[in-house]
Design a protein around this motif. Structure first.
Motif, PDB file in Angstrom:
ATOM      1  N   LEU A   1      -1.395   6.983  11.513  1.00  0.00           N
ATOM      2  CA  LEU A   1      -2.710   6.532  11.059  1.00  0.00           C
ATOM      3  C   LEU A   1      -2.749   6.785   9.562  1.00  0.00           C
ATOM      4  CD1 LEU A   1      -4.846   8.269  13.837  1.00  0.00           C
ATOM      5  CD2 LEU A   1      -4.063   5.885  13.792  1.00  0.00           C
ATOM      6  N   VAL A   2      -3.188   5.792   8.787  1.00  0.00           N
ATOM      7  CA  VAL A   2      -3.261   5.965   7.337  1.00  0.00           C
ATOM      8  C   VAL A   2      -4.700   5.950   6.864  1.00  0.00           C
ATOM      9  CG1 VAL A   2      -0.929   5.122   6.848  1.00  0.00           C
ATOM     10  CG2 VAL A   2      -2.811   3.498   6.873  1.00  0.00           C
ATOM     11  N   SER A   3      -4.929   6.720   5.806  1.00  0.00           N
ATOM     12  CA  SER A   3      -6.263   6.927   5.253  1.00  0.00           C
ATOM     13  C   SER A   3      -6.468   6.072   4.009  1.00  0.00           C
ATOM     14  CB  SER A   3      -6.414   8.408   4.883  1.00  0.00           C
ATOM     15  OG  SER A   3      -7.601   8.613   4.157  1.00  0.00           O
ATOM     16  N   ASP A   4      -7.494   5.232   4.041  1.00  0.00           N
ATOM     17  CA  ASP A   4      -7.862   4.404   2.894  1.00  0.00           C
ATOM     18  C   ASP A   4      -9.297   4.748   2.512  1.00  0.00           C
ATOM     19  OD1 ASP A   4      -7.825   2.422   0.937  1.00  0.00           O
ATOM     20  OD2 ASP A   4      -8.311   0.822   2.352  1.00  0.00           O
ATOM     21  N   GLU A   5      -9.471   5.983   2.014  1.00  0.00           N
ATOM     22  CA  GLU A   5     -10.823   6.483   1.755  1.00  0.00           C
ATOM     23  C   GLU A   5     -11.589   5.655   0.738  1.00  0.00           C
ATOM     24  OE1 GLU A   5     -11.361  11.006   2.489  1.00  0.00           O
ATOM     25  OE2 GLU A   5      -9.429  10.776   1.450  1.00  0.00           O
ATOM     26  N   ASP A   6     -10.894   5.047  -0.246  1.00  0.00           N
ATOM     27  CA  ASP A   6     -11.624   4.236  -1.233  1.00  0.00           C
ATOM     28  C   ASP A   6     -11.750   2.771  -0.790  1.00  0.00           C
ATOM     29  OD1 ASP A   6      -9.195   2.980  -1.769  1.00  0.00           O
ATOM     30  OD2 ASP A   6      -9.064   3.704  -3.833  1.00  0.00           O
TER      31      ASP A   6
ATOM     32  N   GLU B   1       1.648  12.887   4.770  1.00  0.00           N
ATOM     33  CA  GLU B   1       2.759  12.245   4.060  1.00  0.00           C
ATOM     34  C   GLU B   1       2.324  10.878   3.553  1.00  0.00           C
ATOM     35  OE1 GLU B   1       5.881  12.064   6.940  1.00  0.00           O
ATOM     36  OE2 GLU B   1       5.969  14.244   7.157  1.00  0.00           O
ATOM     37  N   LYS B   2       3.017  10.399   2.513  1.00  0.00           N
ATOM     38  CA  LYS B   2       2.742   9.043   2.011  1.00  0.00           C
ATOM     39  C   LYS B   2       3.492   8.030   2.862  1.00  0.00           C
ATOM     40  CE  LYS B   2       0.765   9.205  -2.299  1.00  0.00           C
ATOM     41  NZ  LYS B   2      -0.366   8.483  -2.713  1.00  0.00           N
ATOM     42  N   LEU B   3       2.850   6.930   3.165  1.00  0.00           N
ATOM     43  CA  LEU B   3       3.486   5.809   3.853  1.00  0.00           C
ATOM     44  C   LEU B   3       3.258   4.573   3.001  1.00  0.00           C
ATOM     45  CD1 LEU B   3       4.914   4.685   6.422  1.00  0.00           C
ATOM     46  CD2 LEU B   3       2.638   4.167   7.274  1.00  0.00           C
ATOM     47  N   THR B   4       4.347   3.874   2.684  1.00  0.00           N
ATOM     48  CA  THR B   4       4.233   2.634   1.916  1.00  0.00           C
ATOM     49  C   THR B   4       4.660   1.470   2.792  1.00  0.00           C
ATOM     50  OG1 THR B   4       6.493   2.758   1.066  1.00  0.00           O
ATOM     51  CG2 THR B   4       4.765   3.805  -0.263  1.00  0.00           C
ATOM     52  N   LEU B   5       4.053   0.339   2.569  1.00  0.00           N
ATOM     53  CA  LEU B   5       4.451  -0.857   3.313  1.00  0.00           C
ATOM     54  C   LEU B   5       5.893  -1.218   2.968  1.00  0.00           C
ATOM     55  CD1 LEU B   5       3.752  -3.128   5.266  1.00  0.00           C
ATOM     56  CD2 LEU B   5       2.876  -4.435   3.310  1.00  0.00           C
ATOM     57  N   SER B   6       6.277  -1.078   1.705  1.00  0.00           N
ATOM     58  CA  SER B   6       7.630  -1.452   1.297  1.00  0.00           C
ATOM     59  C   SER B   6       8.700  -0.622   2.012  1.00  0.00           C
ATOM     60  CB  SER B   6       7.797  -1.359  -0.220  1.00  0.00           C
ATOM     61  OG  SER B   6       7.515  -0.057  -0.669  1.00  0.00           O
ATOM     62  N   SER B   7       8.356   0.601   2.432  1.00  0.00           N
ATOM     63  CA  SER B   7       9.332   1.430   3.155  1.00  0.00           C
ATOM     64  C   SER B   7       9.619   0.882   4.553  1.00  0.00           C
ATOM     65  CB  SER B   7       8.842   2.880   3.256  1.00  0.00           C
ATOM     66  OG  SER B   7       7.755   2.984   4.167  1.00  0.00           O
TER      67      SER B   7
ATOM     68  N   ILE C   1      -5.214   1.856  10.286  1.00  0.00           N
ATOM     69  CA  ILE C   1      -5.780   2.137   8.961  1.00  0.00           C
ATOM     70  C   ILE C   1      -7.299   2.184   9.059  1.00  0.00           C
ATOM     71  CG2 ILE C   1      -5.643  -0.321   8.334  1.00  0.00           C
ATOM     72  CD1 ILE C   1      -5.330   0.557   5.391  1.00  0.00           C
ATOM     73  N   SER C   2      -7.878   3.216   8.439  1.00  0.00           N
ATOM     74  CA  SER C   2      -9.334   3.357   8.405  1.00  0.00           C
ATOM     75  C   SER C   2      -9.719   4.145   7.151  1.00  0.00           C
ATOM     76  CB  SER C   2      -9.833   4.099   9.654  1.00  0.00           C
ATOM     77  OG  SER C   2      -9.573   5.482   9.533  1.00  0.00           O
ATOM     78  N   PRO C   3     -11.016   4.195   6.841  1.00  0.00           N
ATOM     79  CA  PRO C   3     -11.453   4.967   5.676  1.00  0.00           C
ATOM     80  C   PRO C   3     -11.577   6.464   5.947  1.00  0.00           C
ATOM     81  CG  PRO C   3     -13.218   3.511   6.441  1.00  0.00           C
ATOM     82  CD  PRO C   3     -12.072   3.345   7.370  1.00  0.00           C
ATOM     83  N   ASP C   4     -11.172   6.933   7.117  1.00  0.00           N
ATOM     84  CA  ASP C   4     -11.262   8.349   7.449  1.00  0.00           C
ATOM     85  C   ASP C   4     -10.293   9.177   6.606  1.00  0.00           C
ATOM     86  OD1 ASP C   4     -13.116   8.308   9.785  1.00  0.00           O
ATOM     87  OD2 ASP C   4     -11.556   7.013  10.617  1.00  0.00           O
ATOM     88  N   SER C   5     -10.608  10.441   6.420  1.00  0.00           N
ATOM     89  CA  SER C   5      -9.728  11.353   5.689  1.00  0.00           C
ATOM     90  C   SER C   5      -8.489  11.663   6.526  1.00  0.00           C
ATOM     91  CB  SER C   5     -10.463  12.658   5.385  1.00  0.00           C
ATOM     92  OG  SER C   5     -10.647  13.391   6.600  1.00  0.00           O
ATOM     93  N   PRO C   6      -7.387  12.062   5.884  1.00  0.00           N
ATOM     94  CA  PRO C   6      -6.204  12.457   6.639  1.00  0.00           C
ATOM     95  C   PRO C   6      -6.490  13.572   7.653  1.00  0.00           C
ATOM     96  CG  PRO C   6      -5.611  12.124   4.347  1.00  0.00           C
ATOM     97  CD  PRO C   6      -7.120  12.049   4.434  1.00  0.00           C
ATOM     98  N   THR C   7      -7.381  14.499   7.309  1.00  0.00           N
ATOM     99  CA  THR C   7      -7.730  15.593   8.218  1.00  0.00           C
ATOM    100  C   THR C   7      -8.399  15.059   9.486  1.00  0.00           C
ATOM    101  OG1 THR C   7      -8.002  17.078   6.342  1.00  0.00           O
ATOM    102  CG2 THR C   7      -9.022  17.760   8.407  1.00  0.00           C
TER     103      THR C   7
ATOM    104  N   PHE D   1       0.837  -1.193   0.000  1.00  0.00           N
ATOM    105  CA  PHE D   1       0.000   0.000   0.000  1.00  0.00           C
ATOM    106  C   PHE D   1       0.871   1.242   0.000  1.00  0.00           C
ATOM    107  CE2 PHE D   1       0.263  -1.181   4.544  1.00  0.00           C
ATOM    108  CZ  PHE D   1       0.786  -0.015   5.099  1.00  0.00           C
ATOM    109  N   SER D   2       0.278   2.308  -0.466  1.00  0.00           N
ATOM    110  CA  SER D   2       0.879   3.639  -0.421  1.00  0.00           C
ATOM    111  C   SER D   2      -0.273   4.583  -0.108  1.00  0.00           C
ATOM    112  CB  SER D   2       1.528   3.989  -1.766  1.00  0.00           C
ATOM    113  OG  SER D   2       2.058   5.296  -1.725  1.00  0.00           O
ATOM    114  N   LEU D   3      -0.331   5.029   1.145  1.00  0.00           N
ATOM    115  CA  LEU D   3      -1.476   5.806   1.615  1.00  0.00           C
ATOM    116  C   LEU D   3      -1.017   7.070   2.327  1.00  0.00           C
ATOM    117  CD1 LEU D   3      -3.583   2.859   3.095  1.00  0.00           C
ATOM    118  CD2 LEU D   3      -4.043   4.092   0.972  1.00  0.00           C
ATOM    119  N   LEU D   4      -1.893   8.066   2.361  1.00  0.00           N
ATOM    120  CA  LEU D   4      -1.604   9.286   3.095  1.00  0.00           C
ATOM    121  C   LEU D   4      -1.798   9.060   4.589  1.00  0.00           C
ATOM    122  CD1 LEU D   4      -3.276  12.086   0.926  1.00  0.00           C
ATOM    123  CD2 LEU D   4      -0.830  11.626   1.219  1.00  0.00           C
TER     124      LEU D   4
END
Length: 158
Positions: free
Chosen positions: A94-99, A24-30, A73-79, A16-19
């Motif tokens: 906390l990462v945002s997965d809005e979709d 900021e972007k956070l990726t699992l690979s990082s 991780i949740s569907p909430d917005s970064p804000t 994943f690559s999520l805000l």
């Protein structure tokens, strides 16, 4: 009722690559080379999700000293996530997965039972991911209260 995909120990953790809550972007690979606890929760600032997040916050030092990074991780917005993190002084990203695409790929979004009714939503779940990016543990339908203590026991931290 259609069952979502369920990850099993040994499966590759979906990338994943999520805000984050800080934008900021956070990726699992990082995070390769580190152990990760990724926990999925339905909604920031609700009673159960707050209890669970505060449990992780209160146990973060021992989890980190054992080599685990914690990410919510949740569907909430970064804000909204930023407000949640600030309000409850959360000390992990906390990462945002809005979709809901990442939640779905982990089997943490789909049909579930809520108060006796079938609804579609986030399935409260926790994933322990090893240093190579593989699923070590996949726990679905976990309880908001007491889950971190159970996780600590299963990881041999107690």
């Amino acid at each position: 009722m259609t069952e979502p995909v369920r990850l099993q120990p040994g499966d590759a953790a979906p990338e994943f690559s999520l805000l984050t809550d800080s934008g900021e972007k956070l990726t699992l690979s990082s995070l390769r080379g580190r152990k990760v606890v990724l926990y999925a929760y339905p909604a920031a600032m609700t009673p159960g999700c707050t209890k669970q997040a505060c449990d992780f916050r209160d146990n973060i030092a021992s989890l980190r000293s054992a080599g685990y990074e914690v990410i919510g991780i949740s569907p909430d917005s970064p804000t909204r996530l930023a407000k949640f993190r600030e309000r409850d002084q959360l000390t992990f990203p906390l990462v945002s997965d809005e979709d809901r695409g990442v939640l779905t790929s982990y089997g943490a979004y789909g049909e579930k039972q809520l108060y006796g009714k079938t609804v579609t939503g986030v399935i409260r779940s926790t994933f322990v991911i090893d240093e190579q990016g593989r699923i070590e543990r996949a726990m679905y339908n976990v309880k908001a209260t007491g889950h971190v203590a159970k996780l600590r026991r299963e990881l041999g931290l107690d």
